[in-house]
Structure formats: structure tokens, C-alpha cells
Design an enzyme around this catalytic site. Structure first.
Site, short mmCIF file in Angstrom:
data_model
loop_
_atom_site.label_atom_id
_atom_site.label_comp_id
_atom_site.label_asym_id
_atom_site.label_seq_id
_atom_site.Cartn_x
_atom_site.Cartn_y
_atom_site.Cartn_z
N ARG A 46 48.66 -28.51 -4.17
CA ARG A 46 49.21 -27.35 -3.46
C ARG A 46 49.08 -26.09 -4.32
O ARG A 46 48.81 -25.00 -3.82
CB ARG A 46 50.67 -27.59 -3.05
CG ARG A 46 51.35 -26.33 -2.56
CD ARG A 46 52.60 -26.58 -1.71
NE ARG A 46 53.51 -27.54 -2.25
CZ ARG A 46 54.31 -27.35 -3.32
NH1 ARG A 46 54.31 -26.19 -3.96
NH2 ARG A 46 55.12 -28.30 -3.73
N TYR A 98 44.29 -8.96 17.06
CA TYR A 98 44.14 -10.33 17.57
C TYR A 98 45.50 -10.83 18.13
O TYR A 98 46.54 -10.67 17.49
CB TYR A 98 43.63 -11.24 16.45
CG TYR A 98 43.77 -12.70 16.76
CD1 TYR A 98 43.16 -13.26 17.87
CD2 TYR A 98 44.53 -13.53 15.95
CE1 TYR A 98 43.30 -14.60 18.17
CE2 TYR A 98 44.68 -14.88 16.24
CZ TYR A 98 44.06 -15.40 17.35
OH TYR A 98 44.22 -16.72 17.66
N ASP A 170 42.33 -6.92 8.10
CA ASP A 170 41.74 -8.15 8.64
C ASP A 170 40.25 -7.88 8.84
O ASP A 170 39.85 -7.13 9.74
CB ASP A 170 42.43 -8.49 9.98
CG ASP A 170 41.95 -9.80 10.58
OD1 ASP A 170 40.83 -10.24 10.25
OD2 ASP A 170 42.68 -10.36 11.42
N LYS A 195 35.90 -18.36 11.11
CA LYS A 195 34.91 -17.62 11.88
C LYS A 195 33.60 -17.50 11.09
O LYS A 195 33.03 -18.50 10.70
CB LYS A 195 35.51 -16.27 12.28
CG LYS A 195 36.92 -16.37 12.87
CD LYS A 195 36.95 -17.17 14.14
CE LYS A 195 38.22 -17.12 14.94
NZ LYS A 195 39.41 -17.73 14.43
N1 PLP Z 1 42.32 -12.59 12.78
C1 PLP Z 1 41.35 -12.52 13.71
C2 PLP Z 1 40.63 -11.22 13.92
C3 PLP Z 1 41.04 -13.64 14.48
O1 PLP Z 1 40.09 -13.55 15.43
C4 PLP Z 1 41.77 -14.85 14.26
C5 PLP Z 1 41.49 -16.05 15.08
O2 PLP Z 1 40.91 -15.98 16.14
C6 PLP Z 1 42.75 -14.89 13.28
C7 PLP Z 1 43.00 -13.73 12.55
C8 PLP Z 1 43.54 -16.14 13.02
O3 PLP Z 1 42.78 -17.08 12.33
P1 PLP Z 1 42.91 -18.69 12.50
O4 PLP Z 1 42.62 -19.02 13.92
O5 PLP Z 1 41.94 -19.22 11.51
O6 PLP Z 1 44.33 -19.04 12.14
#
Ligand code: PLP
Length: 379
Positions: A46, A98, A170, A195
Site C-alpha cells: 500500500r 466529467y 484533469d 483512458k
Molecule cells: N476525469 C475524466 C475527464 C474522466 O473522463 C474520467 C472517467 O471517465 C475520470 C476523471 C474518472 O476516472 P476513472 O473512471 O478511472 O475513475
């Protein structure tokens, strides 16, 4: 070093016993000590694991950061970053982020005493007037998901620095190949490595990259204390994927541009959102802060001509699925799927409609993809 070289080599060589050219997976929960206080730098997975370290070194180099923590999911990364704040603190963010992050802020973190303003971040004055003396973080997503709106990173970072506010960006949609917010002065970059960074739709993961010692200490502490770090096998998959990031991003972008241009001319499409189109209203900003346009696009389907159900049912190569950034093309309805957790008011405020369709353009032959879309767009 160039990103193409960094992504292949940085952090990778952890096997000093046999000189493996790929990083070993260390599937162990714990590491034995030679004597009290004497170990080889790891004690418990961890807190740290060599496979995870390899990925962290690699991603830090791609974003130009001093370090990185990789997490179990992108949402785990966002959650950990919220713990930089304390009850009463306020966050300014976009109204078109998101849906899962919006839900975490609006429904979970708000229960823990944090407050949020969801504003149109394209408008600097709106951001300024949302700030209070309690504002401690700016959460920026650019381009936004799914409407590809661009937030002026330099302007936001300058505003935050004047007031001593942390900026977290992000960078999932652009990946480190097309945008590097730390170079523009941001404090933190976050990725859903699920992604583009992994790119093969076979793992979920997240990453936090930082460039100050203070942030490094606080974030490493939080990721361990909260228990949100990434499993060694998952980290290994992401490290395997990231080595082809540059080449995949070029292929995603070439296909997305061709499809966006094609859809823009289609009689059954009302509007296309893609930063690479001359019709995108933020051209100067795109040139200033992005090195490319990425592989994501959205469009408004004219549902008086073809229904959503009919359109999705006829597609052969675009799977109807949430997520994005993998080598295979995916398509979805943000209103009904990825962003449904925003609720109708949140969706409307962000500009998403029931006709908005989001496309994660894959790296297949573009002629096949265009023919597939054309077929599905016919009545
Ligand atoms: N940020 C963006 C722009 C995303 O598209 C996503 C997921 O679709 C996330 C954060 C969250 O990531 P995760 O699905 O890996 O938890």
C-alpha cells in the site's frame, strides 16, 4: 528527453538480477527486513511497490513533474486530492466537468464540509466572482468532457497564484502528449490512466503528478493513509500501455479530425465539437496551450432525422460504451450514460442535450469508421 523516448525507457529497468527489458510485476503485499530498520526501500505494497514506482517515474517524466502517485482509479486520485482540503474550504470548478467528478464534489465531498462553485470557466470574470476568502482550490478540466470547451490555463493559474490557491488540472482528455499543465505553472495534474495513458481498455487507474516538495509529501502521505494506491499488476498494465502513447495519440487525432470534418458536412448532424475544427470558437487558446487536438469529439444528432436508438443500433465498429481513450472506437450518450449522475439541471447548465453524442475515436482504418457512421446516420 523526447516524450516518445521517455515513455519507452523512463523508470522501466527495475530488474537488476536478470536484466529484463520489461519491468517485473512484484505481486507481494509485504517485503521482509534484513534486520530492524534495514530493508531494500519497500516495506508494504500500500505504501510502495517497485512496479508502481516504475510507472510513477515514467508518468512524472511525461508531465515534467518531480514525482507521481498512481492510484486504483481516476476517481481515487480525485478523492485523495480532496483531502488536501479541510471542512469549510471552497473549490471553484467548471460546470461541464466529467459527471463522476461532479457527483463526487456535489454529493459526497459536500457532505464532508467542502463547498463548490460550478461555473463557466471560459469566463474569467465568472471565476473571479465565484472566489471567496475560503477558496482553496481551483479544479480545472480542459478540454471539458464531453463538449470540448477550453479553459485558459494561464489565466486561471495566474488568478489562483495571486490568491495562493492550489490549481489541479484533469489532463485525461489531452494526455501528456498534447498538453502539459505543470509547464504552465499548475500545482497538480491528475489523469484517469484508464483512458489514453493505458490506451487498451483493460485496466482502471489514476495518476497524480506534482512539482513541489510540499505537494509531494502531502500527496504521498494521503495516498498511503487513504489506501487508494494502484495494485502492482494494474500498474504494470498501464506501464505496458503508456509506451505507445505518442503513436496512439497521433493516430487517434488523425482519425478524429477526419471524422469531425466529415460529420460537420452531414445533413443529419446539427453541430460538431472538436478542437481541431476551424469552427471551434477558441482557436487562439487552443494554439496557445495545446500541442494537438486529441481523439475525442462530440456532436448533436438531428433526432428529427434519425433516432438515438436507431443510430446506435446500426453502428458496427463503434461500441455503445462509457469510457474513452482506448484503441477501439466507442460511442455514447452523455445525457443518458456518462454524465447522467449530474441530474437534469446539471446537464442543462453544462450545455449537454439528450441529442449530444460523444465519440472516442479509435485507431482503426478511418474509411471504415466513416462508412460505419454514414450508414448509421441514414434513416
Ligand atoms: N476525469 C475524466 C475527464 C474522466 O473522463 C474520467 C472517467 O471517465 C475520470 C476523471 C474518472 O476516472 P476513472 O473512471 O478511472 O475513475
Amino acid at each position: 528527453m523526447n516524450i516518445k523516448t521517455n515513455s519507452v525507457h523512463t523508470g522501466v529497468y527495475k530488474d537488476k538480477s536478470y536484466n529484463s527489458v520489461t519491468t517485473p510485476i512484484y505481486p507481494t503485499s509485504t517485503f521482509y527486513y534484513d534486520a530492524i530498520g534495514k530493508n531494500k526501500g519497500y516495506d508494504y505494497t500500500r505504501s510502495g511497490n517497485p512496479t508502481r514506482t516504475a510507472l510513477e517515474e515514467n508518468l512524472a517524466s511525461l508531465e515534467g513533474g518531480r514525482g507521481c502517485c498512481v492510484t486504483a482509479t481516476g476517481m481515487a486520485a480525485v478523492t485523495a486530492l480532496m483531502f488536501l482540503l479541510k471542512p469549510g474550504d471552497h473549490v471553484v470548478t467548471g460546470n461541464d466537468i466529467y459527471g463522476g467528478v461532479y457527483r463526487l464534489f456535489n454529493q459526497v465531498m459536500s457532505q464532508m464540509g467542502l463547498t463548490f462553485s460550478f461555473v463557466n470557466m471560459r469566463n474569467v470574470d465568472e471565476v473571479k466572482s465565484a472566489m471567496t476568502d475560503k477558496t482553496k482550490m481551483m479544479w480545472i478540466e480542459t478540454p471539458s468532457n464531453p463538449l470540448l470547451n477550453i479553459v485558459d490555463l494561464e489565466a486561471m493559474i495566474a488568478l489562483a497564484k495571486e490568491r495562493g490557491i492550489v490549481t489541479a488540472v484533469d489532463n485525461t482528455f489531452m494526455s501528456p502528449y498534447f498538453q502539459n499543465p505543470l509547464e504552465l505553472g499548475a500545482d497538480i495534474v491528475m489523469h484517469s490512466t484508464t483512458k489514453y495513458i493505458n490506451g487498451h481498455s483493460d485496466v482502471v487507474g489514476g495518476a497524480i503528478i506534482f512539482n513541489s516538495e510540499e505537494m509531494e509529501d502531502r500527496i504521498r502521505y494521503l495516498v498511503n493513509a487513504l489506501g487508494v494506491s494502484e495494485a502492482p499488476f494494474d500498474a504494470w498494465l498501464v506501464l505496458r500501455g503508456v509506451k505507445t502513447l505518442a503513436h496512439r495519440m497521433e493516430a487517434h487525432q488523425a482519425n478524429a479530425l477526419a471524422i469531425a470534418q466529415h460529420l460537420e458536412q452531414h445533413a443529419h448532424v446539427k453541430k460538431v465539437y472538436y478542437p481541431g475544427l476551424a469552427s471551434h470558437p477558441q482557436q487562439d487558446l487552443i494554439k496557445k496551450q495545446m500541442k494537438g487536438f486529441g481523439g475525442m469529439l462530440s456532436f448533436e444528432l438531428d433526432t428529427s432525422k434519425v433516432s438515438l436508438d436507431q443510430f446506435f443500433a446500426k453502428l458496427q465498429y463503434f461500441n455503445l460504451a462509457e469510457s474513452l481513450g482506448g484503441i477501439e472506437s466507442l460511442i455514447e450518450s452523455p445525457w443518458h450514460m456518462s454524465h447522467a449522475s449530474m441530474g437534469e439541471d446539471g446537464l442543462k447548465a453544462s450545455g449537454i442535450t439528450p441529442e449530444t453524442i460523444r465519440v472516442s475515436v479509435g485507431i482503426e482504418e478511418v474509411k471504415d469508421l466513416i462508412a460505419d457512421l454514414d450508414n448509421a446516420l441514414e434513416k
